[in-house]
Design a protein around this motif. Structure first.
Motif: not given
Length: 515
Positions: A74, A369, A454, A457
Motif C-alpha cells: 500500500s 472479493s 482485479n 486492493t
C-alpha cells in the motif's frame, strides 16, 4: 572310456546339515519404503533437483520477502514513480550498475534543471560527465547532453500543502535533527510559463522563455545561477533559526493559501524521511532494490507479495482438490456400476462448463472479493481431474489378489479403499497435485494480466497485474516487467521439470512419457 569308470562309491556322499532344520537366510540389506525408494529415484534426476532448488528459492522469496522489506504494497509515492533499481552497495561504491542511475539524453534546458537540483540540494544528480552532441531539428542545430542520471536525487524539491500545525511540526523536526527540509519559496514571476512550468519547485533560479517555448536559464556574468528566492516579509511566521547556506538573512519559507493551508517548498528526500519518521516504520531514505512502478510502489514488495498470494492460492486449491477429488474418485472406482455412472455424469457436466464462463458468472453475481471468486472457480472444476486419476487407479488395483484377500477376511470397504488401494495410487495423485500448482498460478496470472479479476486492493497485488502494468513501459522502464517475467518464467519451467521428476520417481513405468 568305459561306463564302469563313472561309478562312484556311495561312501563318498555325505549329507549336508544332517539332522538340522533348514531355514531361509535372513535378508541382510535394509528394507526400503515406497517413499524412500521414490526419493532415491528422484535424486538421480539432476534437472529435477535443480528445478526443486529454484522452486524453493522462489517460495522462500515469496514468504520472507514481505517480512524483511520495510515497505508495504500500500506504500506509494508518485514522486518516486519509475525510479530504477538500486542496491546500496553498488551505489556507495559507484560501480555504475544497479546504482539507481539511468542513461539520459536531454536538451540543454533539462540538463540545466538537473544541474540546478544538484547545486541547491548539494547531492549528486548528474553521475557522469556529460557528452554533448549536436542534432538537427527543424533546420536548427540542437545540443543534447548524454549522461547518467541519479533517478532518486533527481526528484529534488517539491511544493507541498500543509496545515499550519503540520508546518510547525515540520519546523520543529528540522530544528531538532539539524537538517534542512524546508527550502525558501521562489518568485513565480521570474519563472516564465514555458517548458518547465511555474509549479516546478526545482526551478529556484531565473529563467526566461526561449525560442519554441523552451525555458532558457539566465546566468550571471560569472556563469552562475541567479537565485529567485523571496525575501522574508513576515507572512510565513517561521520560527526556525536555520539559514539558507551562505546567506545571513531569512527568506520567505511558506506562503498562506485558502482554507488555512500553507504552501511549503521542501527537499523531498528529507521530507520523505520525515513522513516515515512520523509513521515509525523504520524507513530512512528511498531505495528500491528492484525499482519502483508507475505508482511509486516498491517492486520488490509488490513482486514478493504477488508471488506469496499465487503460491498460497495454488497450494490451497491443490490441497482441497486432492481431498475432494480423491474421495470422489475412490467411491467411483471402488463401487463402479450405477454409482460410477451417475457420479461420472455429474463430473462431465462440471467439466464441460468453460472456466471463463464460471469466472464471469461468479464475478457478476457474487458480491464478494475477487480472491474468493478465484478460489470458487478453481475448485468447482479443478477437483474433477483428481477424481478421474483416483478412479483410474482404483479400477487398476481393486481386483488385485491382496484386495480380494482383504475382502475375504471381512475388511470394511473404507479400510480396503484407503488402507490397501489408496497407497498404491498415491504416487500418481501426488504428481497430479504438484502439477496443479503451476496451472493455478499461470491461470491466476493470466486472469489478472487480462484484467478479468482485479487483485490490486490494499495490501494485495498479483504477478499478472505487475506484468499488465509493466508492458506499457517495456522500452522506457523495462525493470517494471523484467522481474515479474523472470519470476513467472522460472516458476513455470521449474515446475515442469520438477513434475517430470516426480512422475518418474513415483511411476517408473511412465518414464519418458507424458501423462
Amino acid at each position: 572310456m568305459r561306463a564302469e569308470e563313472y561309478k562312484i562309491s556311495s561312501e563318498k556322499f555325505v549329507l549336508h546339515s544332517a539332522g538340522q532344520q533348514l531355514h531361509d537366510e535372513k535378508l541382510e540389506t535394509k528394507s526400503v519404503s515406497y517413499l524412500k525408494d521414490a526419493f532415491y529415484r528422484f535424486t538421480k534426476n539432476k534437472a529435477s533437483i535443480a528445478a526443486a532448488f529454484i522452486i524453493g528459492i522462489l517460495f522462500l522469496f515469496s514468504i520472507i520477502g514481505p517480512i524483511v522489506s520495510p515497505y508495504k504494497v500500500s506504500d506509494e509515492d508518485a514522486n518516486y514513480a519509475y525510479v530504477v533499481p538500486r542496491n546500496e552497495f553498488f551505489y556507495k561504491h559507484q560501480l555504475g550498475f544497479w546504482d539507481g542511475g539511468r542513461e539520459m539524453g536531454v536538451t540543454e534546458a533539462s540538463y540545466n534543471l538537473y544541474r540546478g537540483i544538484e547545486q541547491e540540494t548539494g547531492r549528486t544528480v548528474i553521475m557522469t560527465e556529460p557528452e554533448i552532441r549536436q542534432e538537427e531539428y527543424m533546420g536548427k542545430s540542437v545540443s543534447y547532453y548524454d549522461f547518467r542520471l541519479d533517478t532518486y536525487n533527481a526528484v529534488g524539491v517539491k511544493f507541498v500543502l500543509l496545515k499550519y500545525h503540520e508546518y510547525v511540526a515540520l519546523q520543529e523536526y528540522q530544528d531538532e535533527y539539524n537538517v534542512q527540509v524546508i527550502y525558501p519559496i521562489t518568485d513565480p514571476a521570474l519563472r516564465p510559463e514555458a517548458e518547465q512550468d511555474k509549479t516546478n519547485g526545482n526551478i529556484w533560479y531565473r529563467t526566461k522563455a526561449g525560442s519554441g517555448r523552451k525555458t532558457a536559464t539566465v546566468f550571471d556574468k560569472n556563469g552562475e545561477f541567479i537565485p529567485i528566492y523571496l525575501a522574508n516579509d513576515g507572512t510565513d511566521q517561521y520560527t526556525s533559526k536555520m539559514y539558507w547556506e551562505g546567506d545571513e538573512k531569512l527568506y520567505n519559507y511558506a506562503e498562506p493559501k485558502d482554507g488555512g493551508m500553507w504552501n511549503v517548498r521542501v527537499d523531498y528526500r528529507e521530507y520523505y524521511r520525515y513522513l516515515h519518521h512520523l509513521a515509525g516504520d523504520g524507513i530512512e531514505y528511498p531505495s528500491f532494490l528492484l525499482g519502483a512502478n508507475n505508482a511509486g510502489k516498491d517492486m520488490f514488495i509488490c513482486l514478493a507479495s504477488g508471488a506469496r498470494f499465487s503460491f498460497l492460492l495454488a497450494i490451497v486449491v491443490a490441497s482441497v482438490n486432492l481431498f475432494v477429488g480423491a474421495i470422489y474418485g475412490a467411491i467411483e472406482g471402488y463401487y463402479g456400476g450405477i454409482i460410477d455412472l451417475l457420479m461420472e455424469r455429474i463430473a462431465d457436466i462440471l467439466v464441460s462448463v468453460p472456466f471463463m464462463v464460471v469466472i464471469t458468472l461468479l464475478k457478476y453475481h457474487l458480491n464478494v472479493s475477487h480472491v474468493l471468486i478465484l478460489f470458487i472457480a478453481f475448485f468447482l472444476t479443478g477437483w474433477t481431474g483428481m477424481a478421474a486419476r483416483t478412479r483410474m487407479q482404483f479400477y487398476r488395483f481393486k481386483n488385485q489378489e491382496y484386495v480380494l484377500v482383504a475382502k475375504t477376511l471381512g475388511a470394511r470397504d473404507s479400510r480396503i479403499m484407503f488402507k490397501h488401494i489408496f497407497p498404491n495410487a498415491i504416487g500418481t495423485l501426488i504428481t497430479g497435485s504438484v502439477l496443479v500448482i503451476p496451472g493455478v498460478i499461470f491461470s491466476e496470472t493470466s486472469l489478472s494480466y487480462l484484467g478479468i479479476v482485479n487483485l490490486n486492493t490494499g495490501n494485495l497485488t498479483s504477478v499478472g497485474s505487475l506484468l499488465a502494468t509493466g508492458q506499457n513501459f517495456l522500452f522506457t522502464y523495462p525493470h517494471m516487467i523484467l522481474y515479474p517475467s523472470i519470476f513467472i518464467s522460472l516458476l513455470m519451467l521449474s515446475f515442469n521439470l520438477f513434475g517430470n521428476g516426480l512422475r518418474d520417481a513415483f511411476n517408473p513405468s511412465l518414464r519418458g512419457t507424458e501423462e
